[in-house]
Design an enzyme around this catalytic site. Structure first.
Site, PDB file in Angstrom:
ATOM      1  N   CYS A   1       0.412  -1.072  -0.120  1.00  0.00           N
ATOM      2  CA  CYS A   1       0.209   0.014  -0.308  1.00  0.00           C
ATOM      3  C   CYS A   1       0.735   1.300  -0.156  1.00  0.00           C
ATOM      4  O   CYS A   1       1.205   1.581  -1.442  1.00  0.00           O
ATOM      5  CB  CYS A   1      -0.890   0.210   1.640  1.00  0.00           C
ATOM      6  SG  CYS A   1      -2.365   1.388   0.884  1.00  0.00           S
TER       7      CYS A   1
ATOM      8  N   HIS B   1      -3.260  -5.974   1.570  1.00  0.00           N
ATOM      9  CA  HIS B   1      -2.363  -6.419   2.539  1.00  0.00           C
ATOM     10  C   HIS B   1      -2.601  -7.308   2.897  1.00  0.00           C
ATOM     11  O   HIS B   1      -3.093  -7.998   3.605  1.00  0.00           O
ATOM     12  CB  HIS B   1      -3.558  -5.109   3.625  1.00  0.00           C
ATOM     13  CG  HIS B   1      -3.168  -3.626   3.950  1.00  0.00           C
ATOM     14  ND1 HIS B   1      -2.444  -3.055   4.146  1.00  0.00           N
ATOM     15  CD2 HIS B   1      -3.692  -2.812   2.579  1.00  0.00           C
ATOM     16  CE1 HIS B   1      -2.175  -1.308   3.956  1.00  0.00           C
ATOM     17  NE2 HIS B   1      -3.135  -1.422   3.011  1.00  0.00           N
TER      18      HIS B   1
ATOM     19  N   GLU C   1      -0.588  -8.668   5.150  1.00  0.00           N
ATOM     20  CA  GLU C   1       0.076  -8.884   6.768  1.00  0.00           C
ATOM     21  C   GLU C   1      -1.318  -8.460   7.921  1.00  0.00           C
ATOM     22  O   GLU C   1      -1.865  -9.306   8.112  1.00  0.00           O
ATOM     23  CB  GLU C   1       0.510  -7.743   7.314  1.00  0.00           C
ATOM     24  CG  GLU C   1      -0.001  -6.112   6.783  1.00  0.00           C
ATOM     25  CD  GLU C   1      -0.043  -5.699   6.045  1.00  0.00           C
ATOM     26  OE1 GLU C   1      -0.607  -3.834   6.665  1.00  0.00           O
ATOM     27  OE2 GLU C   1       0.059  -6.414   4.925  1.00  0.00           O
TER      28      GLU C   1
END
Length: 240
Positions: free
Chosen positions: A87, A203, A205
């Protein structure tokens, strides 16, 4: 040996702790690195996390590219070390010239936060450890995620197999209705020409723990750890 992964924190980063946790969940050794540091603390891989580095003043990532730590990140990348920009981290890599193109305001001019599907592209010659055509479900949350590039850059990305992911329907079909931000060619992530720097707007994560939701991010983090482990074990300066 568990690969050490440096997660860089800039003023305004907000996903650095999530990235540190994701690295640990995937079997890596997370290392927190501050934006004013001039080294990566011996890490074999780097994550530039999401957030709003330096408040996103001027442009997203425009100030972060000048942070002292970016010299170390650039040296690491140019030596073949794996780097993942997520991002805002993707935006920083583009501003720093480590990836082509730019990320601008979403086509709909609104902030988007939801789960999306991205298709793994056939990155010919890239040791990605991804399966071409595989669909990963990973969340996005951004207001400036529309990928754009000059026509010649787009042609090079397509011709050299440097498009990593495209937004798609759940079954993998490309359909503009599933392109959340209007990115050119539905691009959700790209590689550098050395296949060791990956930038993506979704994302990963936030998608590694099955107790919290989808796990499409596991493949992305596994690529990063595998690349770091390969370089450490082979003593190679480039992956692979």
């Amino acid at each position: 040996m568990n690969p050490r992964v440096a997660v860089v924190t800039f003023p305004g980063s907000l996903d650095d702790r999530d990235a540190l946790r994701a690295v640990a969940c995937m079997g890596g050794e997370p290392v927190s690195v501050w934006h004013q540091d001039t080294h990566l603390d011996g890490a074999g891989a780097v994550i530039l996390p999401g957030g709003f580095s330096y408040g996103d003043y001027l442009r997203t990532g425009a100030i972060a590219r000048f942070a002292p730590v970016m010299d170390a990140v650039r040296d690491h990348a140019e030596a073949g070390g794996p780097v993942l920009g997520i991002c805002n981290g993707f935006q920083i890599l583009c501003e720093a010239g480590l990836l082509p193109g730019a990320l601008i305001r979403n086509k709909g001019m609104s902030y988007i936060c939801r789960r999306v599907n991205i298709r793994v592209e056939d990155s010919s010659g890239n040791a990605t450890k991804f399966v071409p055509g595989e669909v990963l479900q990973i969340p996005i949350k951004h207001g400036e995620g529309q990928f754009v590039a000059l026509p010649e850059e787009m042609a090079r990305l397509e011709g050299e197999g440097r498009i990593a992911f495209r937004y798609c329907a759940p079954d993998g079909r490309l359909d503009e209705r599933f392109n959340p931000n209007g990115s050119a060619a539905a691009i959700a992530g790209v590689w550098n020409d050395g296949s060791n720097v990956l930038g993506m707007m979704p994302h990963p994560e936030h998608a590694v723990d099955p107790d919290l939701g989808p796990t499409g991010g596991q493949q992305v983090l596994q690529w990063l750890l595998t690349a770091a482990r390969y370089r450490a074990e082979a003593g190679s300066t480039r992956w692979p």
